[in-house]
Enzyme design. Structure first.
Site, short mmCIF file in Angstrom:
data_model
loop_
_atom_site.label_atom_id
_atom_site.label_comp_id
_atom_site.label_asym_id
_atom_site.label_seq_id
_atom_site.Cartn_x
_atom_site.Cartn_y
_atom_site.Cartn_z
N LYS A 88 0.83 -1.22 0.00
CA LYS A 88 0.00 0.00 0.00
C LYS A 88 0.86 1.25 0.00
O LYS A 88 0.65 2.18 -0.78
CB LYS A 88 -0.90 0.00 1.23
CG LYS A 88 -1.55 1.34 1.57
CD LYS A 88 -2.23 1.28 2.93
CE LYS A 88 -2.89 2.59 3.31
NZ LYS A 88 -1.92 3.66 3.62
N ASN A 89 1.84 1.31 0.89
CA ASN A 89 2.62 2.53 1.06
C ASN A 89 3.59 2.77 -0.09
O ASN A 89 4.13 3.88 -0.21
CB ASN A 89 3.38 2.49 2.38
CG ASN A 89 2.45 2.58 3.58
OD1 ASN A 89 1.34 3.11 3.47
ND2 ASN A 89 2.88 2.06 4.72
N CYS A 104 -6.98 8.27 8.31
CA CYS A 104 -7.21 7.69 9.63
C CYS A 104 -6.96 8.71 10.72
O CYS A 104 -6.06 9.56 10.62
CB CYS A 104 -6.29 6.48 9.85
SG CYS A 104 -6.85 5.00 9.02
N ARG A 158 -0.80 15.04 12.18
CA ARG A 158 0.00 14.84 10.98
C ARG A 158 0.00 16.09 10.09
O ARG A 158 -0.44 16.07 8.95
CB ARG A 158 -0.48 13.63 10.19
CG ARG A 158 -0.44 12.36 11.00
CD ARG A 158 -0.49 11.13 10.15
NE ARG A 158 -1.78 10.90 9.53
CZ ARG A 158 -2.08 9.82 8.82
NH1 ARG A 158 -1.20 8.90 8.63
NH2 ARG A 158 -3.27 9.68 8.28
N ASP A 172 3.28 1.51 12.21
CA ASP A 172 2.12 0.81 11.67
C ASP A 172 1.91 -0.57 12.30
O ASP A 172 0.84 -1.17 12.13
CB ASP A 172 2.25 0.65 10.16
CG ASP A 172 1.89 1.93 9.41
OD1 ASP A 172 1.32 2.84 10.04
OD2 ASP A 172 2.18 2.01 8.20
N ARG A 215 -8.81 -0.47 3.79
CA ARG A 215 -7.95 0.59 3.26
C ARG A 215 -6.54 0.06 2.96
O ARG A 215 -5.87 0.57 2.06
CB ARG A 215 -7.83 1.75 4.25
CG ARG A 215 -9.06 2.66 4.32
CD ARG A 215 -8.74 3.94 5.08
NE ARG A 215 -7.54 4.53 4.52
CZ ARG A 215 -6.51 4.95 5.25
NH1 ARG A 215 -6.51 4.83 6.56
NH2 ARG A 215 -5.45 5.49 4.66
#
Length: 424
Positions: free
Chosen positions: A23-24, A117, A122, A313, A405
């Protein structure tokens, strides 16, 4: 409930499952496709909702996209739109990484501050400050509760930038902006995550000139601007966070599991942790074999950190398995300030956790008891799945959409490992 996961726990894990694409890594690569006037082909793309959100954003900008089973074709030949809708941006934090690419391609971006999220503020100031050093002008405005910004530049200028913190997102934005800048950009204190390497590899394959050097303990990335990018086919690496989640699940429940395609070279902190907690971890050409009894020993103290340290994470999945470890464990979250949202849900299952600020103290209990809990963000949702696998009885996890997600099909993967689990 349609948006839920049900688990009957209490059994060890056995079998094998394949690790999805990252994903990242795929999201910034999709953003980078904006810089290529042609069709980019991205293989091993995970089928997750964040990819769908990013595809919708690219379509708004004028890209023509085609999604296959695990591949994407992105044609950015006729990109012209510079404004992103509020709804699309607020649904996904990663939309911020489009800014650098849009400025490089279009010279202008209009968007509101992104969402995602709820794991902390952030702030994106570090992104915008870096881009301003490259000649970008930022203007802000508010409409009711919404806050917008417009970023414009006539010609991006290569320059020297030192990030105050090795932010992954800011590093990605500077790289993407620098590709079409005039001159060379030197980015110091850049992030070192494998996802940054994947983005650079994609751009280099397309014709960019990027060099990374390690100097006095800081990572420096040098990007030569103005290189012509050509269409490319690129395979996304496997997801180290998904693989780490499943390693921790085996530590919690016990068992004997093969994780096919696990990106071993990116997982040293997780593998070292698993070995320190008594697991037998064997690395092979095709992935990882992990053999473990249910976790017994606590961790006296662990901090999350930037790569290559233990990833933020995986903090919530680790918290879940420490609930049944003997003695006390302490986890200090050093990246995000609101990543302890899972504590109340685990305590509903019989855990004994106290959290103060960014630190949680976990006193191990004999067992967790299945009940109904709610996912509040992506990684916390995956951690609740692990808790349900560990727990006695049936656990129902609501808000499955958060987990989707980042996990292609967490139910399928754990079914492969013998868990009694299904979508509600």
């Amino acid at each position: 409930m349609l948006d839920s996961i049900r688990i009957r726990g209490g059994n060890p894990l056995f079998g094998e499952t394949k690790i999805q694409g990252s994903k990242n890594a795929v999201l910034p690569i999709m953003a980078a496709a904006l810089l290529i006037k042609g069709v980019s082909v991205i293989e091993n793309c995970p089928n997750i909702s964040d990819v769908d959100h990013m595809l919708n954003l690219l379509k708004q900008l004028g890209c023509v996209v085609q999604k296959g089973n695990r591949s994407l074709h992105i044609d950015a030949s006729n990109v012209a739109e510079n404004t992103l809708s509020s709804k699309s941006v607020t649904e996904m934090r990663s939309s911020i990484m489009l800014v650098g690419a849009m400025l490089g391609r279009l010279g202008k971006v209009v968007m509101n501050y992104p969402g995602g999220c709820v794991i902390g503020t952030r702030p994106i100031d570090i992104h915008l400050d870096a881009l301003q050093k490259m000649g970008v002008t930022i203007q802000e405005r508010k409409e009711g509760e919404d806050k917008y910004f417009t970023a414009t530049v006539d010609e991006m200028s290569g320059t020297f930038i030192k990030l105050p913190f090795p932010s992954v997102g800011a590093t990605e934005n500077v790289i993407l902006a620098a590709i079409n800048a005039k001159g060379t950009t030197i980015l110091r204190n850049a992030a070192t995550e494998p996802e940054i390497t994947a983005l650079c590899d994609f751009l280099i394959a397309a014709g960019a000139e990027i060099m990374t050097i390690e100097d006095e303990g800081e990572n420096t990335i040098i990007i030569k601007g103005g290189c012509r990018l050509e269409p490319v086919c690129f395979k996304v690496p496997a997801d180290r966070i998904v693989a780490g989640t499943y390693v921790l699940a085996v530590l919690g429940a016990g068992g004997h599991v093969f994780l096919e395609d696990a990106p071993v070279s990116h997982m040293k902190s997780v593998i070292d942790l698993a070995k320190s907690m008594g697991a037998d971890v064997n690395v092979c050409e095709r992935g990882i074999v992990i053999l473990a009894d249910s976790v017994k020993e606590s961790l006296q103290y662990l901090e999350t950190g930037i790569y290559p340290h233990f990833p933020t994470d995986l903090q919530s999945p680790l918290l879940a398995i420490l609930t049944i470890a003997e003695g006390k464990s302490v986890i200090h979250e050093k990246i995000f300030e609101d990543r302890m949202l899972i504590v109340d849900e685990l305590n509903k299952m019989g855990a004994n956790i106290t959290a103060t600020g960014n630190e949680a103290t976990i006193t191990g209990v004999d067992k967790l008891i299945g009940t109904t809990v709610k996912a509040k963000e992506l990684r916390g949702g995956a951690a609740l799945v692990i808790a349900g696998i560990i727990a006695e009885g049936e656990t129902t996890i609501e808000n499955r959409n958060f987990i989707k997600r980042g996990y292609e099909d967490i139910v399928r993967d754990f079914c492969n490992l013998g868990v009694v689990i299904n979508n509600g």
